[in-house]
Design an enzyme around this catalytic site. Structure first.
Site, PDB file in Angstrom:
ATOM      1  N   TYR A  64       5.149   0.557   0.300  1.00 31.03           N
ATOM      2  CA  TYR A  64       4.007   0.121   1.098  1.00 31.03           C
ATOM      3  C   TYR A  64       4.403  -0.998   2.048  1.00 31.03           C
ATOM      4  CZ  TYR A  64       3.145  -3.952  -2.013  1.00 31.03           C
ATOM      5  OH  TYR A  64       3.237  -5.125  -2.729  1.00 31.03           O
ATOM      6  N   CYS A  65       3.601  -1.129   3.112  1.00 23.42           N
ATOM      7  CA  CYS A  65       3.796  -2.180   4.113  1.00 23.42           C
ATOM      8  C   CYS A  65       2.419  -2.607   4.613  1.00 23.42           C
ATOM      9  CB  CYS A  65       4.692  -1.679   5.257  1.00 23.42           C
ATOM     10  SG  CYS A  65       3.932  -0.382   6.260  1.00 23.42           S
ATOM     11  N   ARG A  66       2.369  -3.160   5.785  1.00 22.15           N
ATOM     12  CA  ARG A  66       1.101  -3.629   6.344  1.00 22.15           C
ATOM     13  C   ARG A  66       0.177  -2.469   6.703  1.00 22.15           C
ATOM     14  NH1 ARG A  66      -0.544  -4.426  11.554  1.00 22.15           N
ATOM     15  NH2 ARG A  66      -2.259  -5.889  11.842  1.00 22.15           N
ATOM     16  N   GLY A  68       1.426   1.135   6.935  1.00 16.20           N
ATOM     17  CA  GLY A  68       1.928   2.452   6.554  1.00 16.20           C
ATOM     18  C   GLY A  68       3.046   2.958   7.441  1.00 16.20           C
ATOM     19  N   MET A  93      -1.394  -2.099   3.406  1.00 12.43           N
ATOM     20  CA  MET A  93      -2.231  -3.194   2.919  1.00 12.43           C
ATOM     21  C   MET A  93      -3.493  -3.378   3.757  1.00 12.43           C
ATOM     22  SD  MET A  93      -1.062  -4.503   0.087  1.00 12.43           S
ATOM     23  CE  MET A  93      -1.103  -2.746  -0.269  1.00 12.43           C
TER      24      MET A  93
END
Length: 101
Positions: A64-66, A68, A93
């Site tokens: 996961y990241c900010r 996608g 996120m």
């Protein structure tokens, strides 16, 4: 590469599943908010500096990241490095916080 929604991931976490989460954001982003897991910024994955993930090639790994996007790149990179079951958190996120605050 597979995707998982924030809702599906939260349900699995709430059910107590032992999941391998990998946060590919930068340290300052992770410090602001995270859902746990191993911290390996995208640049390290792309440069194949992923000792933290050694031995997990056949396990389900959820990245996961900010938003996608970076985690999608990380998932593709991990797949080229021999990881067979990489899952991207769709919306990252941003989506998680939109739903769960």
């Amino acid at each position: 590469m597979q995707n998982i929604t924030a809702e599906a991931l939260k349900a699995r976490l709430d059910a107590g599943e032992e999941l391998i989460l990998v946060d590919v954001r930068e340290p300052h982003e992770r410090a602001e908010f995270n859902i746990g897991g191993i911290h390996v910024p995208l640049g390290q994955i792309q440069m194949m500096q992923i000792d933290e993930l050694e031995g997990l090639e056949d396990k389900e790994v959820i990245v996961y990241c900010r938003s996608g996007n970076r985690s999608g790149q990380a998932a593709m990179s991990l797949e080229t490095q021999g990881f067979s079951n990489v899952v991207n958190l769709a919306g990252g996120m941003l989506k998680w916080r939109e739903i769960y605050g």
